[in-house]
Design a protein around this motif. Structure first.
Motif, short mmCIF file in Angstrom:
data_model
loop_
_atom_site.label_atom_id
_atom_site.label_comp_id
_atom_site.label_asym_id
_atom_site.label_seq_id
_atom_site.Cartn_x
_atom_site.Cartn_y
_atom_site.Cartn_z
N ALA A 69 0.83 -1.20 0.00
CA ALA A 69 0.00 0.00 0.00
C ALA A 69 0.87 1.25 0.00
O ALA A 69 0.54 2.25 -0.63
CB ALA A 69 -0.92 0.00 1.21
N ALA A 70 1.98 1.19 0.72
CA ALA A 70 2.92 2.31 0.75
C ALA A 70 4.29 1.77 1.13
O ALA A 70 4.40 0.83 1.91
CB ALA A 70 2.48 3.35 1.76
N ARG A 71 5.33 2.36 0.56
CA ARG A 71 6.68 1.90 0.90
C ARG A 71 7.69 3.01 0.64
O ARG A 71 7.48 3.89 -0.20
CB ARG A 71 7.06 0.65 0.13
N VAL A 72 8.77 2.93 1.40
CA VAL A 72 9.90 3.85 1.21
C VAL A 72 10.84 3.19 0.22
O VAL A 72 11.29 2.06 0.42
CB VAL A 72 10.60 4.13 2.56
N THR A 73 11.13 3.86 -0.86
CA THR A 73 11.96 3.26 -1.91
C THR A 73 13.44 3.60 -1.77
O THR A 73 14.28 2.85 -2.25
CB THR A 73 11.47 3.71 -3.30
N MET A 74 13.76 4.75 -1.12
CA MET A 74 15.16 5.12 -0.96
C MET A 74 15.29 6.09 0.21
O MET A 74 14.41 6.92 0.42
CB MET A 74 15.68 5.79 -2.24
N ALA A 81 12.84 5.52 8.03
CA ALA A 81 11.73 6.23 7.39
C ALA A 81 10.59 5.24 7.26
O ALA A 81 10.76 4.16 6.70
CB ALA A 81 12.15 6.77 6.03
N THR A 82 9.42 5.58 7.84
CA THR A 82 8.27 4.69 7.81
C THR A 82 7.04 5.45 7.35
O THR A 82 6.86 6.62 7.64
CB THR A 82 7.99 4.10 9.21
N VAL A 156 14.68 11.29 1.14
CA VAL A 156 13.77 10.14 1.28
C VAL A 156 12.86 10.14 0.05
O VAL A 156 12.27 11.16 -0.29
CB VAL A 156 12.91 10.23 2.56
N ARG A 157 12.74 8.96 -0.59
CA ARG A 157 11.80 8.77 -1.70
C ARG A 157 10.80 7.71 -1.27
O ARG A 157 11.17 6.71 -0.65
CB ARG A 157 12.53 8.31 -2.96
N PHE A 158 9.54 7.89 -1.64
CA PHE A 158 8.50 6.97 -1.20
C PHE A 158 7.39 6.87 -2.22
O PHE A 158 7.28 7.71 -3.12
CB PHE A 158 7.95 7.41 0.17
N GLU A 159 6.57 5.82 -2.09
CA GLU A 159 5.42 5.58 -2.95
C GLU A 159 4.22 5.26 -2.06
O GLU A 159 4.35 4.54 -1.08
CB GLU A 159 5.64 4.37 -3.85
N VAL A 160 3.05 5.78 -2.43
CA VAL A 160 1.80 5.45 -1.76
C VAL A 160 0.83 5.01 -2.85
O VAL A 160 0.58 5.76 -3.80
CB VAL A 160 1.24 6.66 -0.98
N ASN A 161 0.29 3.79 -2.72
CA ASN A 161 -0.58 3.24 -3.76
C ASN A 161 -2.06 3.27 -3.40
O ASN A 161 -2.90 3.14 -4.29
CB ASN A 161 -0.17 1.79 -4.06
N ARG A 165 -5.17 9.19 4.40
CA ARG A 165 -4.27 10.15 5.05
C ARG A 165 -3.06 9.38 5.53
O ARG A 165 -3.18 8.48 6.37
CB ARG A 165 -4.97 10.83 6.22
N TRP A 166 -1.92 9.74 5.04
CA TRP A 166 -0.68 9.02 5.33
C TRP A 166 0.28 9.92 6.08
O TRP A 166 0.27 11.14 5.90
CB TRP A 166 -0.03 8.54 4.03
N THR A 167 1.14 9.28 6.89
CA THR A 167 2.20 10.00 7.60
C THR A 167 3.53 9.36 7.27
O THR A 167 3.70 8.16 7.46
CB THR A 167 1.96 9.97 9.12
#
Length: 172
Positions: A69-74, A81-82, A156-161, A165-167
């Motif tokens: 659903a969401a992940r930190v890619t770098m 980083a969460t 920090v790079r991230f993806e949310v699929n 509301r995300w933190t």
């Protein structure tokens, strides 16, 4: 007392000499003998259903995995980083930068880039509003170490699929 020493020395000497006799030496291994193994004919079916059962099950489970659903890619110069979902309703990603258990709001040279939405940075809120999912974000900033002696360029790079509301919590 002298006779006791003489008797003990004699016994130890006899035991040492016994080790050098053919009966006391270790035996060499005999050459392996060949054994006849019957060959299976082509018409006999072999049962291969149980070989590698656990390993193949794990491979199948991994291939069935859905995208996260969401992940930190770098992450660079960041301890942790969460991403966590606060609610399923909404379309924003809030960024919380923590250093020694305290939220930082005055980081230097903050640059936020997202695939959609509006990046906001104020004294009380850092994040992306009105994003469309799937969302990819990139946050770069400068922050000093805990002693305040060196300033690091952090990213920090991230993806949310999934919508909601995300933190994004970044621990320095």
């Amino acid at each position: 007392m002298n006779s006791l020493h003489i008797v003990l020395a004699g016994l130890l000497g006899a035991a040492g000499m016994a080790a050098f006799t053919p009966e006391g030496l270790p035996r060499q291994k005999a050459a392996p003998t060949e054994q006849a193994v019957p060959a299976l004919s082509q018409s006999e079916p072999t049962d291969t259903t149980k070989t590698g059962g656990r390993a193949s099950r794990k491979k199948k489970d991994k291939s069935k995995k859905e995208p996260a659903a969401a992940r930190v890619t770098m992450k660079r110069e960041v301890n942790r980083a969460t991403l966590s979902q606060r609610s399923e309703e909404g379309n924003n990603v809030e960024v919380v930068i923590m250093s020694a258990g305290v939220a930082l709001r005055d980081v230097e040279d903050m640059r936020m880039v997202g695939s959609s939405g509006t990046p906001l940075s104020s004294s009380s809120y850092i994040g992306f509003d009105n994003v469309s999912f799937p969302f990819e974000g990139n946050i770069r900033f400068k922050a000093s170490n805990k002693m305040g002696t060196v300033v690091y360029d952090r990213e920090v790079r991230f993806e949310v699929n999934e919508p909601g509301r995300w933190t994004l919590r970044v621990d320095l």
